[in-house]
Design a protein around this motif. Structure first.
Motif, PDB file in Angstrom:
ATOM      1  N   LEU A 174      -1.032  -7.693   8.455  1.00 38.10           N
ATOM      2  CA  LEU A 174      -1.076  -8.684   7.367  1.00 38.10           C
ATOM      3  C   LEU A 174      -2.017  -8.229   6.247  1.00 38.10           C
ATOM      4  O   LEU A 174      -1.711  -8.409   5.060  1.00 38.10           O
ATOM      5  N   ALA A 175      -3.143  -7.642   6.617  1.00 35.77           N
ATOM      6  CA  ALA A 175      -4.079  -7.161   5.590  1.00 35.77           C
ATOM      7  C   ALA A 175      -3.388  -6.131   4.708  1.00 35.77           C
ATOM      8  O   ALA A 175      -3.556  -6.121   3.480  1.00 35.77           O
ATOM      9  N   ARG A 176      -2.586  -5.297   5.298  1.00 36.57           N
ATOM     10  CA  ARG A 176      -1.851  -4.251   4.558  1.00 36.57           C
ATOM     11  C   ARG A 176      -0.928  -4.898   3.503  1.00 36.57           C
ATOM     12  O   ARG A 176      -0.702  -4.342   2.430  1.00 36.57           O
ATOM     13  N   GLU A 177      -0.399  -6.084   3.816  1.00 37.26           N
ATOM     14  CA  GLU A 177       0.514  -6.776   2.890  1.00 37.26           C
ATOM     15  C   GLU A 177      -0.218  -7.316   1.662  1.00 37.26           C
ATOM     16  O   GLU A 177       0.377  -7.469   0.602  1.00 37.26           O
ATOM     17  N   TYR A 178      -1.503  -7.691   1.822  1.00 39.54           N
ATOM     18  CA  TYR A 178      -2.203  -8.415   0.749  1.00 39.54           C
ATOM     19  C   TYR A 178      -3.368  -7.650   0.134  1.00 39.54           C
ATOM     20  O   TYR A 178      -3.862  -8.034  -0.938  1.00 39.54           O
ATOM     21  N   ALA A 179      -3.813  -6.582   0.794  1.00 41.09           N
ATOM     22  CA  ALA A 179      -4.980  -5.849   0.278  1.00 41.09           C
ATOM     23  C   ALA A 179      -4.629  -5.197  -1.057  1.00 41.09           C
ATOM     24  O   ALA A 179      -3.552  -4.623  -1.219  1.00 41.09           O
ATOM     25  N   GLN A 180      -5.555  -5.299  -2.016  1.00 44.86           N
ATOM     26  CA  GLN A 180      -5.368  -4.702  -3.346  1.00 44.86           C
ATOM     27  C   GLN A 180      -6.438  -3.636  -3.532  1.00 44.86           C
ATOM     28  O   GLN A 180      -7.609  -3.872  -3.197  1.00 44.86           O
ATOM     29  N   ALA A 181      -6.029  -2.490  -4.081  1.00 45.97           N
ATOM     30  CA  ALA A 181      -6.951  -1.351  -4.220  1.00 45.97           C
ATOM     31  C   ALA A 181      -8.239  -1.792  -4.923  1.00 45.97           C
ATOM     32  O   ALA A 181      -8.212  -2.611  -5.852  1.00 45.97           O
ATOM     33  N   HIS A 182      -9.355  -1.238  -4.484  1.00 43.50           N
ATOM     34  CA  HIS A 182     -10.684  -1.470  -5.084  1.00 43.50           C
ATOM     35  C   HIS A 182     -11.127  -2.934  -5.040  1.00 43.50           C
ATOM     36  O   HIS A 182     -11.847  -3.386  -5.917  1.00 43.50           O
ATOM     37  N   SER A 183     -10.681  -3.653  -4.029  1.00 45.91           N
ATOM     38  CA  SER A 183     -11.134  -5.050  -3.881  1.00 45.91           C
ATOM     39  C   SER A 183     -12.010  -5.160  -2.638  1.00 45.91           C
ATOM     40  O   SER A 183     -12.162  -4.202  -1.877  1.00 45.91           O
ATOM     41  N   ASN A 184     -12.573  -6.356  -2.450  1.00 53.14           N
ATOM     42  CA  ASN A 184     -13.360  -6.634  -1.249  1.00 53.14           C
ATOM     43  C   ASN A 184     -12.482  -7.281  -0.174  1.00 53.14           C
ATOM     44  O   ASN A 184     -11.631  -8.128  -0.486  1.00 53.14           O
ATOM     45  N   VAL A 185     -12.724  -6.882   1.075  1.00 53.62           N
ATOM     46  CA  VAL A 185     -12.074  -7.513   2.229  1.00 53.62           C
ATOM     47  C   VAL A 185     -13.184  -8.116   3.089  1.00 53.62           C
ATOM     48  O   VAL A 185     -14.084  -7.395   3.521  1.00 53.62           O
ATOM     49  N   TYR A 186     -13.138  -9.430   3.273  1.00 56.50           N
ATOM     50  CA  TYR A 186     -14.201 -10.127   4.005  1.00 56.50           C
ATOM     51  C   TYR A 186     -13.752 -10.473   5.423  1.00 56.50           C
ATOM     52  O   TYR A 186     -12.619 -10.955   5.623  1.00 56.50           O
TER      53      TYR A 186
END
Ligand code: GEK
Length: 251
Positions: free
Chosen positions: A57-69
């Motif tokens: 799911l993270a792969r679906e929504y992660a955007q380059a150069h952003s933070n993942v909490y």
């Protein structure tokens, strides 16, 4: 052997509630942190599936150069799964837990297993943490430990800190509005724990210790609160007995 079980090579068996003991509220201390991988795998039906799907799911929504909490990260299992699927996106992983016992172990584990990643491991209360420039936020079995009256404020802050198109992944223990369904799901959860080797004494002592600490909501309460917090699309993607997970997307 899978990569995940290799990470837990040194898994210590959870026997914390095996002997009769006075009732004390459950706390995420050193004793719990030492046995945590074994405890959560034997106590939360589908935990390993949820962790690996967090990566998908993270792969679906992660955007380059952003933070993942990873909020209430414990030993960082969710972050490891998300990192594994998103390595090339130059993400900054921010893991937060207010248990010093968890955070110390989490920091050394993640530094060992994802040394190349941009990583912050913080011992902080997620209620006061600033959330910025996020594309993915996970609350993997954490919101249930936050005081019910503080939950909407936390979800609204997460919504505000997400980029458009970003997502919150929320996993929780559920209660059910129909009494008979609630009783069945509780019975099946206890059967799951017994099947994983916990005795009736361990199950009842752990349940009593969590009584004032883990306060579950219903599916309906979660959906209503997520939409009040501003999320436009809310999908329940997982359930095993009384444990569920939702994806909530920011427009
Ligand atoms: C996993 N997500 O393995 N601020 C920060 N952390 C908190 C707070 C708070 N206010 N309240 C509780 N925690 C993990 C599993 S465990 C779930 C999460 C469980 C932390 C607490 O210290 C603990 O580490 C975590 O939330 C909940 O995917 O044990 O059922």
């Amino acid at each position: 052997m899978t990569k995940d079980s290799k990470l837990d090579d040194k898994r210590v068996e959870d026997t914390l509630f095996a002997e009769a003991q006075p009732l004390v509220d459950f706390a995420f201390d050193d004793a719990v942190a030492d046995v945590f991988p074994d405890m959560i795998r034997r106590s939360v039906p589908g935990y390993e599936t949820v962790i690996s799907m967090l990566g998908v799911l993270a792969r679906e929504y992660a955007q380059a150069h952003s933070n993942v909490y990873d909020l209430g990260c414990s030993l960082g299992a969710a972050t490891l799964a998300m990192h594994r699927q998103t390595r090339e996106l130059s993400l900054n992983h921010i893991c937060v837990d207010n248990s010093e016992s968890m955070i110390r172990r989490c920091r050394s584990r993640l530094q060992r297993h994802m040394p190349e990643a941009a990583l912050e491991v913080l011992c902080e209360d997620i209620e006061t943490l600033a959330i910025r420039n996020a594309s993915v936020v996970t609350l993997n079995f954490t919101l249930q430990f936050i005081a019910p009256e503080a939950r909407l404020k936390l979800l609204s802050k997460i919504h505000q800190g997400l980029r458009p198109g970003g997502a919150l992944i929320l996993s929780e223990k559920l209660v059910f509005e129909r009494d008979s369904e609630n009783q069945n799901q509780l019975n099946w959860h206890h059967a799951f724990k017994r099947a994983n080797g916990y005795s009736d004494l361990e199950i009842s002592q752990k349940r009593a210790a969590l009584e004032n600490v883990l306060i579950p909501d219903s599916r309906e309460q979660h959906v209503e609160r997520l939409s009040q917090a501003g999320f436009c699309e809310i999908v329940q993607w997982f359930q095993a007995f009384n444990f569920a997970s939702f994806v909530a997307i920011k427009k």
